[in-house]
Structure formats: C-alpha cells, structure tokens
Design a protein around this motif. Structure first.
Motif, PDB file in Angstrom:
ATOM      1  N   SER A 100       0.972  -0.983   0.757  1.00 33.56           N
ATOM      2  CA  SER A 100       0.405   0.307  -0.339  1.00 33.56           C
ATOM      3  C   SER A 100       0.459   0.952   0.402  1.00 33.56           C
ATOM      4  O   SER A 100       0.755   1.868  -0.711  1.00 33.56           O
ATOM      5  CB  SER A 100      -0.941  -0.145   0.996  1.00 33.56           C
ATOM      6  OG  SER A 100      -1.902  -0.677   0.588  1.00 33.56           O
ATOM      7  N   VAL A 101       1.880   1.520   0.712  1.00 34.05           N
ATOM      8  CA  VAL A 101       2.670   2.689   0.851  1.00 34.05           C
ATOM      9  C   VAL A 101       3.416   2.780  -0.877  1.00 34.05           C
ATOM     10  O   VAL A 101       3.070   3.415  -0.859  1.00 34.05           O
ATOM     11  CB  VAL A 101       4.078   2.096   2.052  1.00 34.05           C
ATOM     12  CG1 VAL A 101       4.957   3.259   1.953  1.00 34.05           C
ATOM     13  CG2 VAL A 101       3.406   1.787   3.513  1.00 34.05           C
ATOM     14  N   ALA A 102       3.229   1.868  -1.328  1.00 25.92           N
ATOM     15  CA  ALA A 102       4.611   1.867  -2.446  1.00 25.92           C
ATOM     16  C   ALA A 102       3.878   1.778  -3.764  1.00 25.92           C
ATOM     17  O   ALA A 102       3.485   2.746  -4.760  1.00 25.92           O
ATOM     18  CB  ALA A 102       5.576   0.648  -2.612  1.00 25.92           C
ATOM     19  N   TYR A 103       2.524   1.420  -3.616  1.00 25.39           N
ATOM     20  CA  TYR A 103       1.114   1.390  -4.643  1.00 25.39           C
ATOM     21  C   TYR A 103       0.632   2.033  -4.957  1.00 25.39           C
ATOM     22  O   TYR A 103       0.611   4.077  -5.526  1.00 25.39           O
ATOM     23  CB  TYR A 103       0.763   0.268  -5.168  1.00 25.39           C
ATOM     24  CG  TYR A 103       2.041  -0.847  -5.095  1.00 25.39           C
ATOM     25  CD1 TYR A 103       1.511  -1.061  -7.054  1.00 25.39           C
ATOM     26  CD2 TYR A 103       1.996  -2.090  -4.780  1.00 25.39           C
ATOM     27  CE1 TYR A 103       1.897  -2.022  -8.020  1.00 25.39           C
ATOM     28  CE2 TYR A 103       2.773  -2.686  -5.736  1.00 25.39           C
ATOM     29  CZ  TYR A 103       2.893  -2.719  -7.191  1.00 25.39           C
ATOM     30  OH  TYR A 103       3.718  -3.819  -7.476  1.00 25.39           O
ATOM     31  N   GLN A 104       0.073   2.684  -3.398  1.00 23.84           N
ATOM     32  CA  GLN A 104      -1.219   3.893  -3.445  1.00 23.84           C
ATOM     33  C   GLN A 104      -0.074   5.247  -2.959  1.00 23.84           C
ATOM     34  O   GLN A 104      -0.458   6.444  -3.261  1.00 23.84           O
ATOM     35  CB  GLN A 104      -1.955   3.780  -2.080  1.00 23.84           C
ATOM     36  CG  GLN A 104      -3.490   2.757  -2.592  1.00 23.84           C
ATOM     37  CD  GLN A 104      -3.408   1.614  -2.886  1.00 23.84           C
ATOM     38  OE1 GLN A 104      -2.104   0.504  -2.542  1.00 23.84           O
ATOM     39  NE2 GLN A 104      -2.610   0.903  -4.490  1.00 23.84           N
ATOM     40  N   GLY A 105       0.921   4.973  -2.338  1.00 24.14           N
ATOM     41  CA  GLY A 105       1.914   6.393  -1.797  1.00 24.14           C
ATOM     42  C   GLY A 105       2.002   5.946  -2.802  1.00 24.14           C
ATOM     43  O   GLY A 105       1.996   7.874  -3.375  1.00 24.14           O
ATOM     44  N   ALA A 106       3.483   5.839  -2.622  1.00 23.40           N
ATOM     45  CA  ALA A 106       4.686   6.500  -4.228  1.00 23.40           C
ATOM     46  C   ALA A 106       3.702   6.106  -5.777  1.00 23.40           C
ATOM     47  O   ALA A 106       4.067   6.717  -6.327  1.00 23.40           O
ATOM     48  CB  ALA A 106       5.922   5.530  -4.515  1.00 23.40           C
ATOM     49  N   GLY A 107       2.470   5.383  -5.839  1.00 29.31           N
ATOM     50  CA  GLY A 107       2.562   5.039  -7.555  1.00 29.31           C
ATOM     51  C   GLY A 107       1.654   6.379  -7.698  1.00 29.31           C
ATOM     52  O   GLY A 107       1.493   6.221  -8.594  1.00 29.31           O
ATOM     53  N   ALA A 112       2.709   9.189   1.903  1.00 26.42           N
ATOM     54  CA  ALA A 112       3.448   7.762   2.663  1.00 26.42           C
ATOM     55  C   ALA A 112       2.839   7.060   3.887  1.00 26.42           C
ATOM     56  O   ALA A 112       2.784   6.495   3.677  1.00 26.42           O
ATOM     57  CB  ALA A 112       4.482   7.191   2.073  1.00 26.42           C
ATOM     58  N   GLY A 113       3.630   8.602   4.666  1.00 21.04           N
ATOM     59  CA  GLY A 113       2.967   8.731   6.532  1.00 21.04           C
ATOM     60  C   GLY A 113       1.617   8.017   6.511  1.00 21.04           C
ATOM     61  O   GLY A 113       1.370   7.240   7.048  1.00 21.04           O
ATOM     62  N   LEU A 118      -3.088   4.739   7.771  1.00 23.24           N
ATOM     63  CA  LEU A 118      -4.529   3.770   7.471  1.00 23.24           C
ATOM     64  C   LEU A 118      -4.177   2.437   7.493  1.00 23.24           C
ATOM     65  O   LEU A 118      -4.958   1.514   8.527  1.00 23.24           O
ATOM     66  CB  LEU A 118      -4.303   4.264   6.204  1.00 23.24           C
ATOM     67  CG  LEU A 118      -5.944   3.608   5.342  1.00 23.24           C
ATOM     68  CD1 LEU A 118      -7.144   4.075   5.789  1.00 23.24           C
ATOM     69  CD2 LEU A 118      -5.907   3.950   4.045  1.00 23.24           C
ATOM     70  N   SER A 119      -2.847   1.881   6.868  1.00 26.45           N
ATOM     71  CA  SER A 119      -2.887   0.585   6.795  1.00 26.45           C
ATOM     72  C   SER A 119      -2.671  -0.444   8.290  1.00 26.45           C
ATOM     73  O   SER A 119      -3.220  -0.987   8.418  1.00 26.45           O
ATOM     74  CB  SER A 119      -1.595  -0.384   6.312  1.00 26.45           C
ATOM     75  OG  SER A 119      -2.138  -0.420   4.700  1.00 26.45           O
ATOM     76  N   ALA A 169      10.098   2.961  -3.806  1.00 26.15           N
ATOM     77  CA  ALA A 169       9.592   3.244  -2.564  1.00 26.15           C
ATOM     78  C   ALA A 169       9.779   1.691  -1.695  1.00 26.15           C
ATOM     79  O   ALA A 169       9.641   1.906  -0.435  1.00 26.15           O
ATOM     80  CB  ALA A 169       7.953   3.484  -2.501  1.00 26.15           C
ATOM     81  N   PHE A 170       9.876   0.683  -2.231  1.00 20.78           N
ATOM     82  CA  PHE A 170       9.657  -0.790  -1.610  1.00 20.78           C
ATOM     83  C   PHE A 170      11.411  -0.465  -1.047  1.00 20.78           C
ATOM     84  O   PHE A 170      11.802  -1.139   0.571  1.00 20.78           O
ATOM     85  CB  PHE A 170       9.975  -1.583  -2.555  1.00 20.78           C
ATOM     86  CG  PHE A 170       8.496  -2.175  -3.286  1.00 20.78           C
ATOM     87  CD1 PHE A 170       8.073  -2.168  -1.570  1.00 20.78           C
ATOM     88  CD2 PHE A 170       7.708  -1.876  -3.839  1.00 20.78           C
ATOM     89  CE1 PHE A 170       6.045  -3.496  -1.571  1.00 20.78           C
ATOM     90  CE2 PHE A 170       6.383  -2.985  -4.182  1.00 20.78           C
ATOM     91  CZ  PHE A 170       5.808  -3.461  -2.835  1.00 20.78           C
ATOM     92  N   LEU A 171      12.412   0.185  -1.981  1.00 22.18           N
ATOM     93  CA  LEU A 171      13.957  -0.294  -1.688  1.00 22.18           C
ATOM     94  C   LEU A 171      13.868   0.602  -0.444  1.00 22.18           C
ATOM     95  O   LEU A 171      15.342   0.496   0.586  1.00 22.18           O
ATOM     96  CB  LEU A 171      14.930  -0.035  -2.805  1.00 22.18           C
ATOM     97  CG  LEU A 171      14.684  -0.468  -3.538  1.00 22.18           C
ATOM     98  CD1 LEU A 171      15.320  -0.421  -4.479  1.00 22.18           C
ATOM     99  CD2 LEU A 171      15.513  -2.210  -3.452  1.00 22.18           C
ATOM    100  N   GLU A 172      13.058   1.805  -0.382  1.00 22.32           N
ATOM    101  CA  GLU A 172      14.095   2.947   0.491  1.00 22.32           C
ATOM    102  C   GLU A 172      12.584   2.282   2.486  1.00 22.32           C
ATOM    103  O   GLU A 172      13.289   2.043   3.297  1.00 22.32           O
ATOM    104  CB  GLU A 172      12.364   4.413   0.566  1.00 22.32           C
ATOM    105  CG  GLU A 172      13.019   5.108  -0.031  1.00 22.32           C
ATOM    106  CD  GLU A 172      12.840   6.385  -0.226  1.00 22.32           C
ATOM    107  OE1 GLU A 172      11.763   6.963   0.350  1.00 22.32           O
ATOM    108  OE2 GLU A 172      12.809   6.385  -1.669  1.00 22.32           O
ATOM    109  N   LEU A 173      11.666   1.736   1.808  1.00 26.40           N
ATOM    110  CA  LEU A 173      10.945   1.307   3.225  1.00 26.40           C
ATOM    111  C   LEU A 173      11.967   0.440   3.584  1.00 26.40           C
ATOM    112  O   LEU A 173      11.658   0.384   4.888  1.00 26.40           O
ATOM    113  CB  LEU A 173      10.037  -0.096   2.271  1.00 26.40           C
ATOM    114  CG  LEU A 173       8.741   0.949   2.747  1.00 26.40           C
ATOM    115  CD1 LEU A 173       7.372   0.199   2.007  1.00 26.40           C
ATOM    116  CD2 LEU A 173       8.524   2.026   3.830  1.00 26.40           C
ATOM    117  N   ALA A 174      12.341  -0.643   2.790  1.00 23.25           N
ATOM    118  CA  ALA A 174      13.767  -1.731   3.149  1.00 23.25           C
ATOM    119  C   ALA A 174      14.526  -1.140   4.043  1.00 23.25           C
ATOM    120  O   ALA A 174      15.304  -1.055   5.177  1.00 23.25           O
ATOM    121  CB  ALA A 174      13.615  -2.843   1.820  1.00 23.25           C
TER     122      ALA A 174
END
Ligand code: TYD
Length: 205
Positions: A100-107, A112-113, A118-119, A169-174
């Motif tokens: 959700s953070v990657a697709y709805q946030g960055a996408g 993102a926060g 929300l999740s 975004a995924f790489l940043e989260l990791a």
C-alpha cells in the motif's frame, strides 16, 4: 502471539508466488502449520474487494483505492491472520502494508505516512516478523509479465514510471527498517533466491 508472520513484497512479476510456495513447502517439511494467504483477496470478502480494485471497468480515485485495500486488510488480519498467529501457526503472505505504501503512496502519489497509518489502523498495528522484498528492475519485470501473456490488471497496466516509483519506494522502506526486511535480487535463479530466504527464516523458527 507466538506464531510467525512472514510477508513477501515486490513489483508485479518479481516472483513472489514461486517463492511463497517454496517457503511454504519447506516450513511444512519442518513440521510447522502454515497458512498461505495473500492481499488483496485472502478472505471471501477480500475476493470481492480484489475483483473491484483490480478489474473495475470504471475509474477509481486514489483515496478510494487506498480504502479498498485497507478494507480488505482489516478483515483479512482480523479473521484469518491474527487467529492463525494466536494458534502458533506460520503465516506466509503475498503482499501486505508495504504494498500500500509503495503502490498507493509512491505510485498514486498519496502521502506515504498517511497510507502507512491507515494500514496500521486497519490491521490494529500488526507488523510482520519478516518481510522479503524481491527486488527486480522494472524492465525485467515487464518482460516477465509480457511473456506470461495474461491480461493486465489495473495496476499492472500502469506506465513504467509508476512501476519505477513503486520499486524505489519498496527499497526505501527496506532501508528504513533493515531489521524487518530481507532484500533479495529477484533476477537470480529461483532456487538461489529460495536458499537466501531459508537462511534468514531458519533462525526465526
Ligand atoms: P497480486 O496479487 O500480487 O497480483 P497478481 O495476482 O497479478 O500477481 O497484487 C495485485 C495488485 O494489487 C498488484 O498490482 C499490487 C496491488 N496492490 C496495491 O496496489 N496495494 C496494496 O495494498 C496491495 C496489497 C496490492
């Protein structure tokens, strides 16, 4: 809770399903009870939400899309994942809040926060013990999806710039949560990827 909650994340075409199957088979060999599930669509209600969010013919606004994924998540975690963890089982799940953070946030370019909050609200704060990120270059992922020759869903059909933002975004989260994430190069042969994952999972059992 005493079970183990493992999620797999990555772009479309990264090979999550193959790796989730391999991990499930290995855990069963170890004598563990495994619940293999996914988001969206891990429950009966979720299957209906999945149909809307992936195949709706009309437009869905970004916030509505975020809420649909969150609704699927809330019901899934409450009725399937938490009960399994309370029974000391291992949940192997294709996609969770990082998607959700990657697709709805960055996408979709939502905050993102806010998406993460929300999740977490939907899932009453549940975070995975381990998140495996299968990282694949956008062009390689697209080649795999093209060769699979199936109809693209609403997210897969997005342009390459969307998928580049999702990957970043995924790489940043990791990078922000190295303790929770294992990042694996998804261009490696599947059995090598599986071995890297098992090495990280084994000490958690
Ligand atoms: P997935 O089940 O991995 O697709 P497939 O079965 O085709 O491999 O995921 C469906 C799509 O939903 C995928 O493009 C990513 C997207 N998605 C989000 O945008 N947000 C979310 O929170 C989740 C869980 C998935």
């Amino acid at each position: 809770m005493t079970g183990l909650f493992i999620t797999l994340e990555g772009g479309d075409g990264a090979g999550k399903t193959t790796q989730a199957s391999a991990l499930e088979a290995w855990l069963i060999e170890q004598g563990r009870v495994v619940v293999r599930t996914r988001e969206p669509g891990g429950t009966e209600f979720g299957v209906e939400v999945r149909e809307i969010v992936l195949h709706s013919r009309g437009d869905i606004s970004p916030r509505a899309e975020a809420l649909l994924y969150a609704a699927d998540r809330a019901h899934h975690i409450a009725t399937k994942v938490r009960p399994a963890l309370e029974r000391d089982e291992i949940v192997v799940q294709d996609r969770y809040l990082d998607s959700s953070v990657a697709y709805q946030g960055a996408g979709r370019v939502l905050d993102a926060g806010e998406i993460r909050d929300l999740s977490l609200w939907a899932a009453e704060g549940l975070l995975p013990d381990l998140t495996v990120l299968l990282d694949l270059d956008e062009d390689r992922a697209r080649e795999r999806l093209d060769s699979a020759n199936k109809r693209f869903d609403r997210l897969e059909a997005e342009k390459s710039d969307f998928h580049r933002r999702v990957r970043a975004a995924f790489l940043e989260l990791a990078a922000a949560e190295p303790g929770r994430f294992l990042v694996v190069d998804a261009s490696l042969p599947p059995d090598e990827i599986a071995a890297v994952i098992l090495e990280r999972v084994a000490p958690l059992l």
